[in-house]
Write an enzyme that holds these catalytic residues in place. Structure first.
Site, PDB file in Angstrom:
ATOM      1  N   ARG A 228       0.857  -1.195   0.000  1.00 35.70           N
ATOM      2  CA  ARG A 228       0.000   0.000   0.000  1.00 35.70           C
ATOM      3  C   ARG A 228       0.886   1.235   0.000  1.00 35.70           C
ATOM      4  NH1 ARG A 228      -3.643  -2.403  -1.538  1.00 35.70           N
ATOM      5  NH2 ARG A 228      -5.650  -2.790  -0.592  1.00 35.70           N
ATOM      6  N   HIS A 276      -1.152   0.757  -9.575  1.00 37.92           N
ATOM      7  CA  HIS A 276      -1.871  -0.087  -8.607  1.00 37.92           C
ATOM      8  C   HIS A 276      -2.604  -1.227  -9.323  1.00 37.92           C
ATOM      9  CE1 HIS A 276      -3.985  -0.298  -4.434  1.00 37.92           C
ATOM     10  NE2 HIS A 276      -3.920  -1.513  -5.001  1.00 37.92           N
TER      11      HIS A 276
HETATM   12  P1  NDP Z   1      -2.030 -11.318   4.833  1.00 36.92           P
HETATM   13  O1  NDP Z   1      -2.925 -10.741   5.866  1.00 36.92           O
HETATM   14  O2  NDP Z   1      -2.246 -12.725   4.398  1.00 36.92           O
HETATM   15  O3  NDP Z   1      -0.510 -11.207   5.303  1.00 36.92           O
HETATM   16  C1  NDP Z   1       0.002 -10.077   5.932  1.00 36.92           C
HETATM   17  C2  NDP Z   1       1.435 -10.363   6.361  1.00 36.92           C
HETATM   18  O4  NDP Z   1       2.002  -9.154   6.889  1.00 36.92           O
HETATM   19  C3  NDP Z   1       1.524 -11.420   7.467  1.00 36.92           C
HETATM   20  O5  NDP Z   1       2.669 -12.222   7.282  1.00 36.92           O
HETATM   21  C4  NDP Z   1       1.679 -10.556   8.720  1.00 36.92           C
HETATM   22  O6  NDP Z   1       2.368 -11.179   9.792  1.00 36.92           O
HETATM   23  C5  NDP Z   1       2.513  -9.417   8.178  1.00 36.92           C
HETATM   24  N1  NDP Z   1       2.393  -8.244   9.034  1.00 36.92           N
HETATM   25  C6  NDP Z   1       1.285  -7.521   9.343  1.00 36.92           C
HETATM   26  N2  NDP Z   1       1.581  -6.534  10.214  1.00 36.92           N
HETATM   27  C7  NDP Z   1       2.909  -6.636  10.467  1.00 36.92           C
HETATM   28  C8  NDP Z   1       3.799  -5.924  11.301  1.00 36.92           C
HETATM   29  N3  NDP Z   1       3.406  -4.904  12.065  1.00 36.92           N
HETATM   30  N4  NDP Z   1       5.092  -6.332  11.332  1.00 36.92           N
HETATM   31  C9  NDP Z   1       5.513  -7.379  10.588  1.00 36.92           C
HETATM   32  N5  NDP Z   1       4.711  -8.110   9.774  1.00 36.92           N
HETATM   33  C10 NDP Z   1       3.422  -7.730   9.721  1.00 36.92           C
HETATM   34  O7  NDP Z   1      -2.106 -10.321   3.579  1.00 36.92           O
HETATM   35  P2  NDP Z   1      -1.903 -10.671   2.029  1.00 36.92           P
HETATM   36  O8  NDP Z   1      -0.604 -11.334   1.861  1.00 36.92           O
HETATM   37  O9  NDP Z   1      -3.114 -11.340   1.487  1.00 36.92           O
HETATM   38  O10 NDP Z   1      -1.877  -9.192   1.401  1.00 36.92           O
HETATM   39  C11 NDP Z   1      -0.908  -8.251   1.802  1.00 36.92           C
HETATM   40  C12 NDP Z   1      -1.257  -6.868   1.271  1.00 36.92           C
HETATM   41  O11 NDP Z   1      -1.012  -6.787  -0.129  1.00 36.92           O
HETATM   42  C13 NDP Z   1      -2.718  -6.456   1.372  1.00 36.92           C
HETATM   43  O12 NDP Z   1      -3.044  -6.041   2.678  1.00 36.92           O
HETATM   44  C14 NDP Z   1      -2.802  -5.318   0.370  1.00 36.92           C
HETATM   45  O13 NDP Z   1      -2.509  -4.092   1.008  1.00 36.92           O
HETATM   46  C15 NDP Z   1      -1.700  -5.634  -0.620  1.00 36.92           C
HETATM   47  N6  NDP Z   1      -2.240  -5.946  -1.960  1.00 36.92           N
HETATM   48  C16 NDP Z   1      -1.872  -5.138  -3.012  1.00 36.92           C
HETATM   49  C17 NDP Z   1      -2.330  -5.411  -4.267  1.00 36.92           C
HETATM   50  C18 NDP Z   1      -1.896  -4.619  -5.440  1.00 36.92           C
HETATM   51  O14 NDP Z   1      -2.427  -4.801  -6.545  1.00 36.92           O
HETATM   52  N7  NDP Z   1      -0.912  -3.754  -5.296  1.00 36.92           N
HETATM   53  C19 NDP Z   1      -3.238  -6.540  -4.535  1.00 36.92           C
HETATM   54  C20 NDP Z   1      -3.534  -7.332  -3.373  1.00 36.92           C
HETATM   55  C21 NDP Z   1      -3.054  -7.016  -2.130  1.00 36.92           C
HETATM   56  P3  NDP Z   1       1.758 -12.486  10.528  1.00 36.92           P
HETATM   57  O15 NDP Z   1       2.020 -13.613   9.541  1.00 36.92           O
HETATM   58  O16 NDP Z   1       2.590 -12.614  11.733  1.00 36.92           O
HETATM   59  O17 NDP Z   1       0.313 -12.206  10.756  1.00 36.92           O
HETATM   60  C1  OXD Z   2      -6.068  -5.438  -3.048  1.00 37.06           C
HETATM   61  C2  OXD Z   2      -5.647  -4.495  -4.074  1.00 37.06           C
HETATM   62  O1  OXD Z   2      -5.974  -5.130  -1.859  1.00 37.06           O
HETATM   63  O2  OXD Z   2      -6.007  -4.696  -5.266  1.00 37.06           O
HETATM   64  O3  OXD Z   2      -6.497  -6.542  -3.420  1.00 37.06           O
HETATM   65  O4  OXD Z   2      -4.919  -3.543  -3.779  1.00 37.06           O
END
Ligand code: NDP
Ligand code: OXD
Length: 313
Positions: A228, A276
């Protein structure tokens, strides 16, 4: 049992059409028309206007049309109902394609060859490193980070990952604040797939960049952010590129979207900007996921991929 589609910035018609096709017996309405608020049972959101999901007395669940939910949790008038997000192989695969593409692009210096081609310049003075010589660090080992890390490993990169809680994986893992410094110190390409939460906002800043490895084969560390825009401090990225703390960056997400035309990121010679779209939510795949979730809920099964509001993801 009406389904409300509350979107901004995406084509609402595509989602209405998809949900009507999948669930023909249900009314599907949008914010652009008058509708019976008491009939709405489910809301599908992508950046819904704040307050637009309030005052729906029979709302049972909110489905994020993306994997991220920061856009939903930012609504100060958000109703207290379960929220589910997208976890789907179509979206995960798209993100891994993006991450592998851009890691390879930096490894193989593709921007340089593109520039040379424009100048008709045949200049190959370097011996290019192999993937195994580059240390990629993935911030966030969730659904997306794990798959990307796995596919980078298949390509031969030396992969590690960082998460909030300790994780087991077939690559090196680090966790929490204590794990961040050693993780960064072994990272040549930093891939960010974190969610935006109060804890992660602004994490991609000058101090973090200064902790990245300085002895890598690319001549400086590279940042790839597809998480993000709120995770990054864009002024710090530009300053770090200009003083050599960062060698290059690939950015899919921005503090403000669309990226304003006066942003220096557009024209920086070592920045790759994408709008994005690293992993778009395809109505075919995501519509089917949500229709399946609704059917399961109505059979009395639990809602999958629920968001923990206290954690923020
Ligand atoms: P998940 O919720 O499956 O994974 C999030 C990961 O981040 C977990 O490993 C979590 O740790 C870690 N995390 C969260 N907070 C912290 C912190 N404070 N310190 C360290 N690690 C942290 O999310 P997804 O993998 O499904 O998606 C990730 C992000 O990708 C989405 O939230 C979205 O913002 C972005 N995204 C962007 C897209 C784009 O087109 N650019 C498309 C889709 C998603 P833990 O394993 O310990 O919980
Ligand atoms: C998502 C994105 O969060 O597209 O899936 O950014």
């Amino acid at each position: 049992m009406t389904i409300l589609i509350a979107l901004q910035g995406w084509d609402t018609g595509l989602w209405v059409e998809r949900m009507r096709r999948l669930l023909p017996a249900r009314p599907v309405v949008t914010l652009a028309e008058p509708f019976d608020k008491a009939a709405v049972r489910y809301a599908l959101s992508w950046r819904h206007p704040h307050g637009s999901l309030a005052d729906l007395p029979n709302l049972g669940a909110i489905f994020s049309l993306g994997a991220g939910v920061d856009h939903i949790l930012a609504d100060p008038r958000l109703p207290d109902v379960p929220i589910a997000r997208v976890v789907d192989p179509d979206l995960t695969t798209r993100m891994s394609e993006y991450v592998v593409l851009h890691c390879l692009m930096h490894l193989r210096q593709q921007r340089r060859w593109d520039a040379q081609q424009r100048e008709k310049l045949w200049d190959d003075d370097d011996f290019q490193p192999a993937a195994r010589e580059l240390r990629v660090g993935v911030l966030g080992l969730g659904e997306l980070g794990r798959d990307a890390a796995h596919k980078l490993q298949v390509m031969g990169f030396d992969v590690a990952g960082w998460s909030r809680s300790p994780a087991k994986a077939p690559f090196s893992t680090f966790s929490g604040q204590d794990g961040l410094e050693p993780f960064l110190a072994r990272t040549d390409i930093l891939v960010c797939l974190l969610p935006l939460t109060p804890q992660t906002r602004g994490i991609l800043n000058r101090d973090l960049f200064a902790g990245l490895a300085r002895d890598g084969r690319l001549g400086g560390p590279v940042l790839i952010n597809a998480g993000r825009g709120g995770l990054q401090v864009e002024g710090d990225i530009l300053a770090a590129l200009d003083d050599g703390t960062l060698k290059a960056a690939t950015l899919d997400v921005f503090e403000r979207e669309p990226l304003p035309s006066d942003s220096g990121l557009w024209t920086h010679p070592r920045v790759t900007v994408t709008p994005h779209n690293a992993a778009m939510s395809a109505p075919e795949a995501v519509g089917a996921l949500i229709a399946g979730q609704i059917a399961a809920l109505e059979r009395g099964e639990p809602l999958l991929h629920q968001v923990d509001r206290a954690r923020g993801y």
